[in-house]
Scaffold this motif. Structure first.
Motif: not given
Length: 375
Positions: A91-95, A106-109, A111-118, A146-153
């Motif tokens: 589940i990806s989101i662009e940022a 942290a809230v996005l993570r 909610s189920g988002v597990n992949r971030l595209s910055i 910040a994404a790493r601290r929020a748990g995005f791997d």
């Protein structure tokens, strides 16, 4: 396995190079738009009852992270309630960097988002300004941390090379700074000047000049060599990933599999049919869930489907699977495209190996020349 795409068309500011279906200054429409999205998902779900298992959800834009995280959570919840989403779905989101904080991420993570595209695009403040970006290089790095601290791997970084005024040394420095963050995925695109954009106007009037083709090729070559040495696999022309971190969603497109799109301007592909929603957000908001909501429908011919399988397959470094083509269409690639294939082999742009047709190192640099033979 199939995929779902959700389009969020809002931006703080339109970038100079962008020709996507995105709009600045529509903050008042955020909530009505999300309501329309939820309505479309609910009203269209029955139409896609036999869609099958969904392995990825991609929320793109625009700038999806302009929305409140609760809106994103409601979209994901709605999709999970109506489609067969796999438990381990990507589940990806662009940022964009200026639109995220640790708290929002942290809230996005959660909610189920597990992949971030910055969207870094560059780590040079002057080039960011030239491109019309709203963030600084430091904001981009801060967003990643910040994404790493929020748990995005599982994080992708978008970068653009071949920007007006950019030299190889500048690209190398930008690239190395981004790679040093050790993202799981990097998307490195050569800048394309799209018709009708502000960038095109500046180049046409002579205010800016693109780097020459040799310079752009040197930047591309440097990228490929450096990422291979750093343990990233080059799996698609512009995309590089650590093992197992290839973007599942984009592979659905490149493998020519089915996907559903929700939102203004979103596209779907089901079997041999394509669908396109109305592009304007206001029209979309007004018609979602009503009899006036009628996506444009295009039926693909066998020739269309064959063509797509070729030019999409050649985008992947593994290339086109000849057995898969024959199984799907009941004939060989050579039966249909023999002359094109022979010409590309003779020109040294593709090679045949282990049942695959794929770009050669030379072909990678001029992939568009290869793709054009099958359109």
């Amino acid at each position: 396995m199939s995929a779902i795409y959700v389009h969020i068309p809002f931006c703080k500011q339109k970038c100079k190079y962008c020709d996507f279906n995105s709009y600045a200054g529509l903050a008042a429409f955020h909530q009505p738009y999300v309501n329309a999205l939820l309505t479309e998902i609910a009203s269209q779900a029955d139409c896609y009852g036999a869609f099958g298992t969904v392995g990825s959800i991609y929320i793109g834009g625009g700038t999806p992270t302009l929305l409140e995280p609760s809106y994103i959570a409601s979209i994901i919840t709605s999709l999970k309630g109506r489609f067969a989403i796999t438990p381990d779905a990507e589940i990806s989101i662009e940022a964009n960097p200026e639109t995220v904080t640790y708290e929002k991420l942290a809230v996005l993570r959660e909610s189920g988002v597990n992949r971030l595209s910055i969207g870094f695009q560059s780590l040079d403040d002057d080039l960011l300004t030239l491109l019309g970006r709203k963030h600084s290089a430091q904001q981009a790095v801060d967003a990643f941390n910040a994404a790493r601290r929020a748990g995005f791997d599982n994080i992708n970084i978008d970068l653009i090379f071949g920007v007006p005024g950019q030299m190889l040394a500048n690209w190398a420095l930008n690239f190395e700074q981004a790679a040093a963050l050790e993202p799981e995925h990097l998307s490195c695109y050569g800048l394309t000047v799209e018709p009708g954009t502000a960038l095109e106007c500046e180049i046409t009037t002579g205010a800016l000049a693109m780097p020459d083709e040799d310079m752009q090729a040197d930047m591309f070559a440097y990228t490929m060599e450096s990422l291979e040495e750093s343990g990233y696999g080059h799996y698609e022309i512009s995309n590089y990933a650590k093992p197992g971190k290839e973007c599942r969603h984009n592979l659905v497109y490149w493998d020519n599999r089915d996907y559903i799109g929700f939102g203004a301007g979103a596209h779907s592909r089901i079997g041999n049919k394509r669908f396109a929603n109305t592009a304007k957000p206001t029209d979309y908001i007004e018609t979602a869930g009503t009899d006036l909501f009628k996506p444009e429908e295009i039926e693909l011919s066998i020739d269309d489907e064959m063509s797509e399988m070729l030019f999409l397959g050649f985008r992947k470094m593994e290339g086109v699977n000849l057995e898969a083509f024959a199984s799907r269409f009941g004939c060989s690639v050579q039966d249909i495209y023999g002359a094109q294939i022979e010409g590309l082999l003779d020109d040294g742009l593709i090679e045949s190996k282990n049942g695959l047709l794929r770009l050669t190192p030379r072909g990678i640099f001029i992939g568009n020349e290869v793709f054009s033979r099958f359109v």
